[in-house]
Write an enzyme that holds these catalytic residues in place. Structure first.
Site, PDB file in Angstrom:
ATOM      1  CG  HIS A  13      52.680 136.065  15.263  1.00  0.00           C
ATOM      2  ND1 HIS A  13      52.173 134.938  15.885  1.00  0.00           N
ATOM      3  CD2 HIS A  13      53.305 136.776  16.235  1.00  0.00           C
ATOM      4  CE1 HIS A  13      52.500 134.963  17.164  1.00  0.00           C
ATOM      5  NE2 HIS A  13      53.174 136.070  17.402  1.00  0.00           N
ATOM      6  CG  ASP A  15      51.834 139.026  19.254  1.00  0.00           C
ATOM      7  OD1 ASP A  15      52.027 137.896  19.713  1.00  0.00           O
ATOM      8  OD2 ASP A  15      52.656 139.638  18.543  1.00  0.00           O
ATOM      9  CG  ASP A 125      57.012 135.230  18.596  1.00  0.00           C
ATOM     10  OD1 ASP A 125      58.230 135.022  18.462  1.00  0.00           O
ATOM     11  OD2 ASP A 125      56.545 136.345  18.892  1.00  0.00           O
ATOM     12  CG  HIS A 336      54.481 134.542  22.798  1.00  0.00           C
ATOM     13  ND1 HIS A 336      53.498 134.314  21.873  1.00  0.00           N
ATOM     14  CD2 HIS A 336      55.188 135.585  22.330  1.00  0.00           C
ATOM     15  CE1 HIS A 336      53.606 135.186  20.891  1.00  0.00           C
ATOM     16  NE2 HIS A 336      54.626 135.980  21.141  1.00  0.00           N
TER      17      HIS A 336
END
Length: 859
Positions: A13, A15, A125, A336
């Protein structure tokens, strides 16, 4: 019994930014990607690796390692490296419909340059899921969805597999991460450690699985590829002989899941915080960034793309490349954490910089198209022109505002037939000549230009333009308003009270609305993820604190312009709340109102100057309508939400991760309805709550906190979200401006046309004033236009225009519309229909409620 199949799917994941910067992330990415490619290339039995469902990270990688483009391409083409379908991991709560659409459009486009995208709506997420997501995914040919946050058994099942359906009937086969995307991170190769860990995980997977196939995602935030995963899987198979663990892919998992019978059906949005936090009040964190995003989205979809399409119709090319750059710059902020604002102050400044770049590109491209179209209009003997652009079909006569710049003391406006057009000057000022064209002052002429802001009625039902000519006169044209003490329009009698609120009498319904624009302020003991009330603190209200607001009301021919000003003295920080002799700070508020004489929409700008920390400020709109539900818009539709979330009575006993306060997102409007409908329209804040006696709409103006994450909040017990880190910029101190509007309709919501009113509010008539000077010179246009031009589009009664654009392939004009009503609407025959991916569709005679369609008009 058949052994349970445990699909171990390696992924990371990613970010791009969070409490760390994009630059730090990129350095790690280069290292991780090199290791991932080496693993795949050297181990043919290693099936595949998932690059988090987004292509922006590949842009970051190729910027540093362009020489590896073909290596990546080979791995994608052979299905070993899974990319797409998104450009960035989008938020689904407060980003607009077109933003979600372009995220998939460009993500799939970029993926297909390398191979085939992973056709799964993968959002591991994001803080909640939109009810419209299945429809949006289906229109890109995506039939599967994999997400974590927002699901609970209140949806009607506790199964981790279900069919998720939108109101129009679109459906995806959904898998919900029972324990999140990181439960298989860093799996140990020590049996004594691994076994107790896996016992807990497998118990939860078993409890929620609908069949024999279960998912164990092997990855985490910024996690490098686990080099020994194959050895760990061998160990797992020895530890659990009644199960079969294997390296797998999400596609293989879904292939097996879709064989299940009697899969439950789930409908609606996913905003429950039982299994994972959705942070319902994150919609107001770092409100300055939220306002920036809303403004840019509206400019692109309501002005830039329709204007560029109009220009293409008249022979001026549509700049696909520039528009894609704008969208991608904006969508880098739609992940997000970035749009949520739950980031470090350093990252906050990076996000701000991207908004600055995106808006500058939007504004300059809008100016370019307005200029090119205006310069193409021939006006014999006249060098000064004013072109008006209507970018929304079906608009009737209404007041428009424009700016005229001239060296003259005054001027007249004339149409193509030489008929003079009456106007009102609502403001007058001067502008330095060097700003207009530096060559003027280079020649020694420092005399400033006069700038007039004018208002006049203009009717233009079609999307199109009209060029008026400006004729200088020596007679000075004055500002022509008169000071008044009350407002009366065709719809309302409005009294401005000394406590800074409005009392509005709606003439048709004889309803009186009191304390409109009352401002609520209270302490915020929360963090960048969630508002949290302070124990013992009670909200205070401007109506109780103010007794002598400064009020100015000016009447013009088409409208009233009014200001309400006052300053609230409040405890300056969280530590000062509740003290008898607390140190005070100030929150200065100025409401600027534009009240048309022949419209029910009252336009408001709130200018704040905030010097209060740890607080939330909201503006209140009493509706006289005690309601059980609110109506707000979401992507390409609307959603009904309870005023009181039913989970409030069970969340503590069921040990939810966060309290389900009925704080919700909106995109452009929220309404309460009964015999009348009261709506708040927004071009800024996208957070609301229904409060009071279930009859008052509270729109959040600003929320200030100075921690990224805190523990043991009233609304969110236990561990912190994110990390304990100071974020002083999260207090949002200083100046902030927000745009919103109030509208009262004397009919129930179904007849009120609120979605159409919101679209009109957000789609102003724009103007361009051509004068004989330009700072940036261009060659004369090669096209010649009449003084008036139209782009005739089909009006489908009851629908709302989402945008007008030119197709990504070819030069087809596309009109995107959606149905916000509760009834199916008829579509015009003989017009080719397209999906959101811009692929042709078979003709459908009806547009279902909450459904979107793209009409192809001309090439």
């Amino acid at each position: 019994m058949t052994p349970k199949e445990i699909h171990v799917v390696p992924h990371m994941h990613w970010d791009r930014e969070w409490y760390f910067s994009t630059e730090e992330s990129q350095i790690l990415l280069v290292n991780n990607m090199d290791e991932i490619m080496a693993m795949l290339e050297q181990n043919p039995d290693y099936p595949a690796y998932v690059l988090d469902g987004q292509t922006a990270i590949l842009e970051d990688y190729f910027a540093a390692k362009p020489e590896n483009y073909n290596r990546v391409k080979r791995l994608v083409q052979t299905g070993r490296l899974k990319v797409g379908p998104w450009y960035t991991q989008t938020d689904e709560a407060i980003v607009g419909a077109e933003s979600m659409t372009r995220n998939l459009l460009y993500g799939i486009k970029d993926s297909r340059k390398l191979g085939e995208p992973m056709m799964i709506g993968y959002v591991p997420d994001s803080f909640g899921q939109s009810a419209q997501t299945p429809m949006i995914l289906n229109q890109f040919g995506i039939k599967r969805s994999l997400f974590w946050r927002g699901f609970s058994p209140l949806k009607g099942t506790n199964s981790s597999e279900f069919r998720w359906r939108s109101e129009d009937g679109s459906e995806v086969f959904a898998e919900n991460f029972p324990l999140g995307y990181a439960i298989g991170k860093y799996l140990e190769d020590d049996a004594e450690i691994l076994k107790p860990r896996m016992d807990k995980i497998l118990a939860t997977l078993d409890a929620r699985a609908n069949g024999n196939d279960e998912l164990l995602p092997n990855g985490h935030d910024q996690m490098p590829i686990q080099q020994n995963i194959q050895a760990v899987i061998q160990l797992l198979n020895r530890l659990y002989p009644d199960r079969h663990f294997s390296l797998s892919t999400y596609e293989r998992l879904f292939d097996e899941l879709e064989k299940q019978q009697n899969v439950p059906i789930v409908e609606g949005e996913m905003l429950d915080g039982q299994y994972a936090r959705v942070h319902r009040s994150i919609y107001s964190t770092r409100m300055d960034l939220k306002v920036y995003n809303t403004r840019i989205e509206n400019k692109i979809t309501n002005i830039l793309e329709p204007l560029a399409s109009l220009a293409q119709h008249f022979g001026i090319p549509y700049q696909h490349g520039l528009i894609e750059l704008i969208w991608k710059e904006l969508m880098k902020n739609h992940a997000h954490d970035s749009i949520g604002g739950c980031v470090s102050d350093k990252v906050n400044r990076e996000i701000w910089g991207r908004y600055l770049v995106a808006e500058e590109r939007v504004d300059m491209l809008i100016e370019f198209y307005k200029r090119k179209l205006t310069e193409a209009v021939k006006a014999d003997g006249v060098s000064d022109k004013l072109t008006l652009f209507n970018l929304l079909p079906g608009r009737r006569e209404r007041p428009v505002e424009a700016t005229v710049t001239t060296k003259a003391s005054g001027f007249t406006l004339k149409d193509a037939e030489g008929k003079e057009i009456p106007f009102t000057v609502i403001q007058r000022g001067t502008i330095d000549a060097g700003i207009i064209d530096r060559q003027i002052v280079a020649g020694g002429d420092y005399e400033p230009f006069n700038q007039f802001t004018i208002e006049f009625n203009w009717a233009h039902e079609n999307v199109g333009y009209e060029t008026l000519t400006i004729h200088p006169i020596t007679q000075e044209v004055p500002v022509s308003g008169k000071e008044v003490t009350r407002v009366e329009t065709a719809a309302y009698d409005i009294t401005f009270e000394q406590n800074g609120t409005l009392t509005i009498l709606d003439k048709d319904s004889n309803q009186t609305y009191r304390n409109v624009l009352n401002v609520e302020n209270q302490a915020d003991d929360g963090d960048e993820y969630d508002f949290s009330p302070l124990h013992g603190d009670k909200p205070v209200y401007s109506a109780d604190l103010v007794n002598n607001a400064k009020i100015e009301i000016t009447e013009f021919a088409q409208s009233y312009r009014a200001t309400i000003e006052y300053t609230l003295s409040l405890p300056k920080s969280l530590a000062e709340r509740g003290k008898k002799d607390s140190q005070l700070g100030t929150l200065a508020i100025k409401f600027n109102l534009m009240i048309p004489k022949n419209s029910r929409t009252i336009e408001i700008t709130a200018d704040l100057d905030n010097h209060i920390k740890d607080q939330r400020t909201r503006v209140l709109f009493p509706t006289n309508l005690i309601s059980k539900q609110s109506i707000a818009d979401n992507q390409f539709g609307k959603i009904l939400r309870p005023v009181h979330d039913p989970a409030m009575v069970v969340w503590e006993n069921q040990k939810w991760d966060e309290r389900p306060d009925a704080i919700f997102p909106l995109l452009s409007y929220v309404s309460l309805t009964g015999a009348q409908t009261v709506s708040v329209l927004t071009g800024s804040s996208r957070e609301y709550e229904i409060i009071g006696n279930d009859d008052t709409i509270a729109l959040t103006l600003v929320r200030g906190v100075d921690w990224l994450g805190k523990s043991d909040l009233v609304r969110r017990p236990g561990r912190p979200s994110g990390i304990h880190a100071p974020t002083p910029d999260g207090e949002v101190l200083g100046e902030l401006s927000l745009d919103f509007a109030l509208r009262i309709d004397t009919v129930p919501f179904a007849q009120a046309g609120v979605a159409q009113s919101a679209k009109q509010y957000l789609t102003p008539v724009v103007a361009y004033n051509q004068i004989p000077f330009e700072a940036m010179h261009m060659n004369p246009p090669t096209v010649s236009l009449r003084s008036k031009g139209d782009l005739k589009l089909p009006l489908v009664k009851g629908t709302v225009q989402s945008t007008i654009k030119i197709s990504e392939v070819g030069d087809r004009l596309l009109l995107r519309i959606f149905n916000p009503s509760d009834e199916a609407l008829s579509l015009p025959a003989g017009i080719q229909q397209f999906d959101l991916a811009e692929s042709p569709l078979p003709f459908a005679g009806k547009l279902l409620p909450n459904q979107v369609v793209t009409l192809g008009l001309e090439e």
